[in-house]
Structure formats: structure tokens, C-alpha cells
Design a protein around this motif. Structure first.
Motif, mmCIF file in Angstrom:
data_model
loop_
_atom_site.group_PDB
_atom_site.id
_atom_site.type_symbol
_atom_site.label_atom_id
_atom_site.label_comp_id
_atom_site.label_asym_id
_atom_site.label_seq_id
_atom_site.Cartn_x
_atom_site.Cartn_y
_atom_site.Cartn_z
ATOM 1 N N LEU A 31 23.522 -13.954 63.028
ATOM 2 C CA LEU A 31 24.732 -14.464 63.666
ATOM 3 C C LEU A 31 25.277 -13.464 64.682
ATOM 4 N N THR A 32 25.936 -13.990 65.696
ATOM 5 C CA THR A 32 26.604 -13.135 66.675
ATOM 6 C C THR A 32 27.915 -12.646 66.066
ATOM 7 N N PRO A 33 28.502 -11.585 66.621
ATOM 8 C CA PRO A 33 29.766 -11.086 66.069
ATOM 9 C C PRO A 33 30.878 -12.129 66.012
ATOM 10 N N ASN A 34 31.007 -12.951 67.036
ATOM 11 C CA ASN A 34 32.064 -13.965 66.998
ATOM 12 C C ASN A 34 31.771 -15.052 65.967
ATOM 13 N N GLU A 35 30.499 -15.368 65.746
ATOM 14 C CA GLU A 35 30.152 -16.329 64.698
ATOM 15 C C GLU A 35 30.459 -15.750 63.328
ATOM 16 N N LEU A 36 30.138 -14.470 63.128
ATOM 17 C CA LEU A 36 30.458 -13.815 61.854
ATOM 18 C C LEU A 36 31.956 -13.826 61.586
ATOM 19 N N GLU A 37 32.734 -13.560 62.617
ATOM 20 C CA GLU A 37 34.184 -13.566 62.458
ATOM 21 C C GLU A 37 34.684 -14.951 62.046
ATOM 22 N N MET A 38 34.156 -15.988 62.664
ATOM 23 C CA MET A 38 34.566 -17.355 62.324
ATOM 24 C C MET A 38 34.162 -17.706 60.900
ATOM 25 N N VAL A 39 32.953 -17.316 60.500
ATOM 26 C CA VAL A 39 32.497 -17.604 59.134
ATOM 27 C C VAL A 39 33.388 -16.891 58.124
ATOM 28 N N ARG A 40 33.718 -15.639 58.381
ATOM 29 C CA ARG A 40 34.601 -14.898 57.465
ATOM 30 C C ARG A 40 35.968 -15.550 57.373
ATOM 31 N N HIS A 41 36.483 -15.996 58.495
ATOM 32 C CA HIS A 41 37.780 -16.682 58.494
ATOM 33 C C HIS A 41 37.725 -17.952 57.643
ATOM 34 N N LEU A 42 36.671 -18.731 57.837
ATOM 35 C CA LEU A 42 36.550 -19.980 57.083
ATOM 36 C C LEU A 42 36.301 -19.722 55.597
ATOM 37 N N ASP A 56 13.494 -17.363 71.114
ATOM 38 C CA ASP A 56 13.167 -15.987 70.733
ATOM 39 C C ASP A 56 14.236 -14.995 71.214
ATOM 40 N N ILE A 57 15.497 -15.336 70.938
ATOM 41 C CA ILE A 57 16.628 -14.488 71.308
ATOM 42 C C ILE A 57 17.194 -13.880 70.037
ATOM 43 N N ASP A 58 17.272 -12.550 70.016
ATOM 44 C CA ASP A 58 17.901 -11.845 68.898
ATOM 45 C C ASP A 58 19.349 -11.577 69.283
ATOM 46 N N ALA A 59 20.279 -12.187 68.576
ATOM 47 C CA ALA A 59 21.698 -12.089 68.929
ATOM 48 C C ALA A 59 22.224 -10.667 68.844
ATOM 49 N N ARG A 60 21.615 -9.837 68.023
ATOM 50 C CA ARG A 60 22.108 -8.469 67.854
ATOM 51 C C ARG A 60 21.646 -7.528 68.970
ATOM 52 N N THR A 61 20.487 -7.802 69.574
ATOM 53 C CA THR A 61 19.955 -6.883 70.577
ATOM 54 C C THR A 61 19.882 -7.469 71.980
ATOM 55 N N HIS A 62 19.976 -8.769 72.097
ATOM 56 C CA HIS A 62 19.850 -9.429 73.391
ATOM 57 C C HIS A 62 21.090 -9.164 74.245
ATOM 58 N N THR A 63 20.888 -8.788 75.473
ATOM 59 C CA THR A 63 21.998 -8.567 76.386
ATOM 60 C C THR A 63 22.634 -9.905 76.737
ATOM 61 N N ILE A 108 27.329 -23.501 64.392
ATOM 62 C CA ILE A 108 26.834 -22.133 64.241
ATOM 63 C C ILE A 108 25.381 -22.156 63.780
ATOM 64 N N LEU A 109 25.072 -22.987 62.797
ATOM 65 C CA LEU A 109 23.688 -23.098 62.318
ATOM 66 C C LEU A 109 22.763 -23.624 63.412
ATOM 67 N N ARG A 110 23.242 -24.574 64.189
ATOM 68 C CA ARG A 110 22.436 -25.102 65.300
ATOM 69 C C ARG A 110 22.174 -24.011 66.328
ATOM 70 N N ASN A 111 23.185 -23.196 66.621
ATOM 71 C CA ASN A 111 23.014 -22.115 67.591
ATOM 72 C C ASN A 111 21.967 -21.108 67.128
ATOM 73 N N VAL A 112 21.931 -20.831 65.833
ATOM 74 C CA VAL A 112 20.921 -19.924 65.291
ATOM 75 C C VAL A 112 19.531 -20.510 65.527
ATOM 76 N N GLU A 113 19.367 -21.805 65.284
ATOM 77 C CA GLU A 113 18.071 -22.452 65.511
ATOM 78 C C GLU A 113 17.679 -22.417 66.982
ATOM 79 N N ILE A 114 18.641 -22.632 67.868
ATOM 80 C CA ILE A 114 18.350 -22.604 69.304
ATOM 81 C C ILE A 114 17.910 -21.213 69.727
ATOM 82 N N ARG A 115 18.623 -20.184 69.258
ATOM 83 C CA ARG A 115 18.234 -18.811 69.608
ATOM 84 C C ARG A 115 16.839 -18.494 69.094
ATOM 85 N N GLU A 116 16.501 -18.965 67.888
ATOM 86 C CA GLU A 116 15.152 -18.747 67.356
ATOM 87 C C GLU A 116 14.121 -19.435 68.231
ATOM 88 N N GLY A 117 14.428 -20.637 68.696
ATOM 89 C CA GLY A 117 13.498 -21.380 69.543
ATOM 90 C C GLY A 117 13.205 -20.676 70.858
#
Length: 85
Positions: free
Chosen positions: A24-35, A67-74, A56-65
Motif C-alpha cells: 500500500l502507498t502511505p496515503n492508502e495506509l493512512e486511510m486503512v488505519r483511520h477506517l 509492475d509498480i512498487d508503491a514504496r520505491t516507484h517515483t 484500495i485493493l483494486r489499485n494494488v492489483e493495477i500496480r501489480e499489473g
């Protein structure tokens, strides 16, 4: 009145998110923690909270498709030409 069906649906989505939390991206993590705080007890929730988690789950699948790593991708930036006044 408490909508237990919605509460169960959202808590089930939290279990799915647990499996992909490291992607998850930092903003997605923040939203999940809030919820998670919001759904710590039944009775709190809005009609669109489940949709937020599903997106959020759909976005993770799209990034995998792609090949984008949310933690290291600029993050992408669009350079706009600025006019001097």
C-alpha cells in the motif's frame, strides 16, 4: 440501528487488505488505519467505507499489473510551463 452486514463486509475487507498491506502507498495506509479505528466497534460507518477499501485493493492489483512498487516507484509529476507576469 447498527448495520451489522456492512460492519461484517468491511471487516472482511480488512482481512484481505492485511494480505497486501506491504504494497500500500502511505496515503492508502493512512486511510486503512483511520477506517480500522472507525470500525473497532460496530455501529460506526458510512455507506461508502467498503467502496474505499475496494478501490484500495483494486489499485494494488493495477500496480501489480504494471509492475509498480508503491514504496520505491517515483511518483509521476506533470511539469507545467509557467508564464512570467
Amino acid at each position: 440501528m447498527v448495520d451489522l452486514a456492512r460492519h461484517v463486509h468491511v471487516t472482511a475487507l480488512f482481512e484481505t487488505i492485511d494480505a497486501v498491506e506491504g504494497r500500500l502507498t502511505p496515503n492508502e495506509l493512512e486511510m486503512v488505519r483511520h477506517l480500522r479505528e472507525k470500525y473497532a466497534e460496530p455501529g460506526h460507518g458510512d455507506f461508502d467505507d467498503a467502496r474505499v477499501l475496494e478501490v484500495i485493493l483494486r489499485n494494488v492489483e493495477i500496480r501489480e499489473g504494471y509492475d509498480i512498487d508503491a514504496r520505491t516507484h517515483t511518483p509521476r509529476a506533470i511539469e507545467m510551463e509557467r508564464k512570467r507576469e
